[in-house]
Design a protein around this motif. Sequence first.
Motif, PDB file in Angstrom:
ATOM      1  N   GLU A 222       0.446  -1.297   0.085  1.00 21.42           N
ATOM      2  CA  GLU A 222      -0.168   0.295  -0.253  1.00 21.42           C
ATOM      3  C   GLU A 222       1.089   1.083  -0.071  1.00 21.42           C
ATOM      4  O   GLU A 222       2.169   1.031   0.215  1.00 21.42           O
ATOM      5  CB  GLU A 222      -0.419   0.385   0.958  1.00 21.42           C
ATOM      6  N   SER A 223       0.335   2.638  -0.469  1.00 16.13           N
ATOM      7  CA  SER A 223       1.422   3.327  -0.289  1.00 16.13           C
ATOM      8  C   SER A 223       0.712   5.029  -0.361  1.00 16.13           C
ATOM      9  O   SER A 223      -1.216   4.684  -0.537  1.00 16.13           O
ATOM     10  CB  SER A 223       1.924   3.895  -1.690  1.00 16.13           C
ATOM     11  N   GLY A 224       0.620   5.466   0.204  1.00 16.80           N
ATOM     12  CA  GLY A 224       0.660   7.044   0.454  1.00 16.80           C
ATOM     13  C   GLY A 224       0.477   8.188  -1.139  1.00 16.80           C
ATOM     14  O   GLY A 224      -0.372   9.020  -0.908  1.00 16.80           O
ATOM     15  N   SER A 225       0.714   7.588  -1.972  1.00 21.21           N
ATOM     16  CA  SER A 225       0.761   7.993  -3.961  1.00 21.21           C
ATOM     17  C   SER A 225       0.331   7.612  -4.173  1.00 21.21           C
ATOM     18  O   SER A 225       1.035   6.557  -5.041  1.00 21.21           O
ATOM     19  CB  SER A 225       2.281   8.994  -3.368  1.00 21.21           C
ATOM     20  N   PHE A 226      -0.568   7.933  -5.450  1.00 25.82           N
ATOM     21  CA  PHE A 226      -0.733   7.648  -7.043  1.00 25.82           C
ATOM     22  C   PHE A 226       0.642   7.173  -8.010  1.00 25.82           C
ATOM     23  O   PHE A 226       0.854   6.229  -8.675  1.00 25.82           O
ATOM     24  CB  PHE A 226      -1.212   8.119  -7.649  1.00 25.82           C
ATOM     25  N   GLU A 227       1.456   8.560  -7.456  1.00 29.58           N
ATOM     26  CA  GLU A 227       2.944   7.752  -8.431  1.00 29.58           C
ATOM     27  C   GLU A 227       3.887   6.674  -7.659  1.00 29.58           C
ATOM     28  O   GLU A 227       3.810   5.712  -8.600  1.00 29.58           O
ATOM     29  CB  GLU A 227       3.656   8.728  -8.423  1.00 29.58           C
ATOM     30  N   THR A 228       3.945   6.559  -7.047  1.00 30.17           N
ATOM     31  CA  THR A 228       4.152   5.072  -5.825  1.00 30.17           C
ATOM     32  C   THR A 228       3.259   3.424  -7.153  1.00 30.17           C
ATOM     33  O   THR A 228       3.638   2.646  -6.998  1.00 30.17           O
ATOM     34  CB  THR A 228       4.112   4.922  -4.867  1.00 30.17           C
ATOM     35  N   LEU A 229       2.086   4.271  -6.891  1.00 30.07           N
ATOM     36  CA  LEU A 229       1.718   3.152  -7.347  1.00 30.07           C
ATOM     37  C   LEU A 229       1.452   2.824  -9.151  1.00 30.07           C
ATOM     38  O   LEU A 229       1.454   1.448  -9.268  1.00 30.07           O
ATOM     39  CB  LEU A 229      -0.095   3.278  -6.999  1.00 30.07           C
ATOM     40  N   VAL A 230       1.667   3.320  -9.239  1.00 29.57           N
ATOM     41  CA  VAL A 230       2.181   2.910 -11.060  1.00 29.57           C
ATOM     42  C   VAL A 230       3.239   2.902 -10.846  1.00 29.57           C
ATOM     43  O   VAL A 230       3.491   1.849 -11.536  1.00 29.57           O
ATOM     44  CB  VAL A 230       1.702   4.779 -11.436  1.00 29.57           C
ATOM     45  N   SER A 231       4.213   3.061 -10.051  1.00 28.04           N
ATOM     46  CA  SER A 231       5.810   2.146 -10.116  1.00 28.04           C
ATOM     47  C   SER A 231       5.754   1.251 -10.007  1.00 28.04           C
ATOM     48  O   SER A 231       6.421   0.198 -10.588  1.00 28.04           O
ATOM     49  CB  SER A 231       5.996   3.003  -9.479  1.00 28.04           C
ATOM     50  N   LEU A 232       5.122   0.465  -8.948  1.00 33.29           N
ATOM     51  CA  LEU A 232       4.212  -0.939  -8.887  1.00 33.29           C
ATOM     52  C   LEU A 232       3.841  -1.999  -9.195  1.00 33.29           C
ATOM     53  O   LEU A 232       4.073  -2.738  -9.826  1.00 33.29           O
ATOM     54  CB  LEU A 232       3.940  -1.221  -7.310  1.00 33.29           C
ATOM     55  N   ALA A 233       2.848  -0.863 -10.380  1.00 32.58           N
ATOM     56  CA  ALA A 233       2.206  -1.659 -11.655  1.00 32.58           C
ATOM     57  C   ALA A 233       3.150  -2.120 -12.825  1.00 32.58           C
ATOM     58  O   ALA A 233       2.922  -2.829 -13.302  1.00 32.58           O
ATOM     59  CB  ALA A 233       0.937  -0.761 -11.952  1.00 32.58           C
ATOM     60  N   ASP A 234       3.956  -1.050 -12.606  1.00 32.07           N
ATOM     61  CA  ASP A 234       4.913  -0.868 -14.013  1.00 32.07           C
ATOM     62  C   ASP A 234       5.895  -2.752 -13.751  1.00 32.07           C
ATOM     63  O   ASP A 234       6.535  -2.703 -14.224  1.00 32.07           O
ATOM     64  CB  ASP A 234       5.779   0.294 -14.078  1.00 32.07           C
ATOM     65  N   LEU A 242      -7.094   5.368 -11.098  1.00 29.36           N
ATOM     66  CA  LEU A 242      -6.714   6.587 -10.723  1.00 29.36           C
ATOM     67  C   LEU A 242      -7.561   7.381 -11.483  1.00 29.36           C
ATOM     68  O   LEU A 242      -8.470   7.617 -12.069  1.00 29.36           O
ATOM     69  CB  LEU A 242      -5.048   6.988 -11.554  1.00 29.36           C
ATOM     70  N   PRO A 243      -7.417   9.138 -10.274  1.00 29.20           N
ATOM     71  CA  PRO A 243      -8.497  10.303 -10.534  1.00 29.20           C
ATOM     72  C   PRO A 243      -7.946  10.508 -11.551  1.00 29.20           C
ATOM     73  O   PRO A 243      -6.823  10.695 -12.567  1.00 29.20           O
ATOM     74  CB  PRO A 243      -8.859  10.883  -9.528  1.00 29.20           C
ATOM     75  N   TYR A 244      -9.322  10.895 -13.002  1.00 27.53           N
ATOM     76  CA  TYR A 244      -8.457  11.485 -13.988  1.00 27.53           C
ATOM     77  C   TYR A 244      -7.628  12.537 -13.689  1.00 27.53           C
ATOM     78  O   TYR A 244      -6.766  12.611 -14.933  1.00 27.53           O
ATOM     79  CB  TYR A 244     -10.072  11.783 -14.344  1.00 27.53           C
ATOM     80  N   LEU A 245      -7.611  13.052 -13.341  1.00 29.45           N
ATOM     81  CA  LEU A 245      -7.128  14.805 -13.351  1.00 29.45           C
ATOM     82  C   LEU A 245      -5.427  14.067 -12.781  1.00 29.45           C
ATOM     83  O   LEU A 245      -4.299  14.368 -13.193  1.00 29.45           O
ATOM     84  CB  LEU A 245      -7.176  15.730 -12.056  1.00 29.45           C
ATOM     85  N   ASN A 246      -5.313  13.261 -12.701  1.00 31.94           N
ATOM     86  CA  ASN A 246      -4.088  12.597 -11.692  1.00 31.94           C
ATOM     87  C   ASN A 246      -2.808  12.282 -12.752  1.00 31.94           C
ATOM     88  O   ASN A 246      -1.745  12.161 -13.264  1.00 31.94           O
ATOM     89  CB  ASN A 246      -3.858  11.584 -11.031  1.00 31.94           C
ATOM     90  N   THR A 247      -3.976  11.876 -14.473  1.00 35.86           N
ATOM     91  CA  THR A 247      -3.242  10.864 -14.900  1.00 35.86           C
ATOM     92  C   THR A 247      -2.973  12.160 -16.461  1.00 35.86           C
ATOM     93  O   THR A 247      -2.838  11.816 -16.812  1.00 35.86           O
ATOM     94  CB  THR A 247      -4.754   9.990 -16.199  1.00 35.86           C
ATOM     95  N   LEU A 248      -2.933  12.936 -15.643  1.00 35.16           N
ATOM     96  CA  LEU A 248      -2.807  13.790 -17.044  1.00 35.16           C
ATOM     97  C   LEU A 248      -1.032  14.717 -17.523  1.00 35.16           C
ATOM     98  O   LEU A 248      -1.063  14.310 -18.545  1.00 35.16           O
ATOM     99  CB  LEU A 248      -3.451  15.403 -16.507  1.00 35.16           C
ATOM    100  N   ASN A 249      -0.908  14.198 -16.510  1.00 32.27           N
ATOM    101  CA  ASN A 249       0.314  14.747 -16.006  1.00 32.27           C
ATOM    102  C   ASN A 249       1.959  13.162 -16.583  1.00 32.27           C
ATOM    103  O   ASN A 249       2.648  13.381 -16.210  1.00 32.27           O
ATOM    104  CB  ASN A 249       1.437  15.444 -14.839  1.00 32.27           C
ATOM    105  N   LEU A 250       0.894  12.236 -16.828  1.00 25.97           N
ATOM    106  CA  LEU A 250       1.805  10.785 -16.927  1.00 25.97           C
ATOM    107  C   LEU A 250       2.887  11.534 -18.339  1.00 25.97           C
ATOM    108  O   LEU A 250       2.283  11.435 -18.560  1.00 25.97           O
ATOM    109  CB  LEU A 250       0.703   9.697 -16.888  1.00 25.97           C
ATOM    110  N   GLU A 251       4.161  10.081 -17.677  1.00 24.54           N
ATOM    111  CA  GLU A 251       4.799  10.568 -18.431  1.00 24.54           C
ATOM    112  C   GLU A 251       4.304   9.503 -20.016  1.00 24.54           C
ATOM    113  O   GLU A 251       3.628   9.067 -19.890  1.00 24.54           O
ATOM    114  CB  GLU A 251       5.780  10.117 -18.531  1.00 24.54           C
ATOM    115  N   GLU A 252       4.634  10.247 -21.239  1.00 27.59           N
ATOM    116  CA  GLU A 252       3.955   9.781 -22.418  1.00 27.59           C
ATOM    117  C   GLU A 252       3.692   8.038 -23.086  1.00 27.59           C
ATOM    118  O   GLU A 252       2.973   7.547 -23.022  1.00 27.59           O
ATOM    119  CB  GLU A 252       4.069   9.884 -24.110  1.00 27.59           C
TER     120      GLU A 252
END
Length: 313
Positions: A222-234, A242-252
């Motif tokens: 578990e994590s306190g940040s969405f960035e960590t969750l994305v890294s773990l998924a990778d 993820l909430p939609y607004l949190n996806t807008l600044n994701l790397e391409e």
Amino acid sequence: MTITQLQYVLAVAEYKNFTLAAEKSFVTQPTLSMQVQKLEDELDILIFDRGKKPITITEVGKKIVAQAKNIVAEAERIKDIVDQDKGFIGGDYTLGIIPTVMPTLLPMFLNAFIKKYPKVNLIIKEQSTQTMIKNILDGHLDAGIAATPLEIEFIKERPLYYEPFMGYVPKNHRLASEELLRTDQLDVSDILLLQDGHCFREGVINLCNAPQSLRGEQFKIESGSFETLVSLADEGMGMTLLPYLNTLNLEEDKRVNLKSFEKPSPAREISLIYHKSELKIQITEALREVISGIVRGAIAFQDVKIISPLGKK
């Protein structure tokens, strides 16, 4: 009896300590103690039991404290009436924002609001929903931004926007080939979650229809940040939402892993919440207008289904 005396009583009731109450009230401890004592003498009762540590409130004192909150709030409303009559929008305004909204929403509206309302001294605090609710009740926050509905009697909710959930599905996941996700495809056992205390976590669990028994037991990561969750998924540890607004600044290179849901898209309702007494309502309305106007241009989704942030019963 004066408003100042009642304010001092409320400070002592909150902090259970005369010295700390005086510090928070920006007066000396003898001054505060004397004013509280004068009120007790006038009423011929004890509001506080000073023989215990921390200080406790007597039974009659509890009733006085409850009434004092109403009186102080109504006294502050007088200034609000004058400000509204003059069309004045200014002064201190303390706003709480939940952690899953703060990083994305704040940069979107803060600069625009400050420029439009330069006389407002906006004080922003990142807080959990439960802390925010308590602080609104105690008068330490003028308003908050949180996921709703909350269904709390003394809280008013004004929806700002509806933010769709997005799936972050790495290429090796079982749902990677799906063009659109369906909620019945989700398995709570392979979704990476935020840690306990985040309302978005509860929303995801509710979306998956996970039973109460699964909460906090299956998930060791578990994590306190969405960035960590994305890294773990990778790293192949599962998928995440993820909430939609949190996806807008994701790397391409990460955006290719994003998947929308079939309509109606599951979404969270983000609202401006404040006490039903509506103190400083002119600033609250100004804030709502600015945020709604800006976010409306960023979220174009219309057909959504609101997922409650409340825990399952």
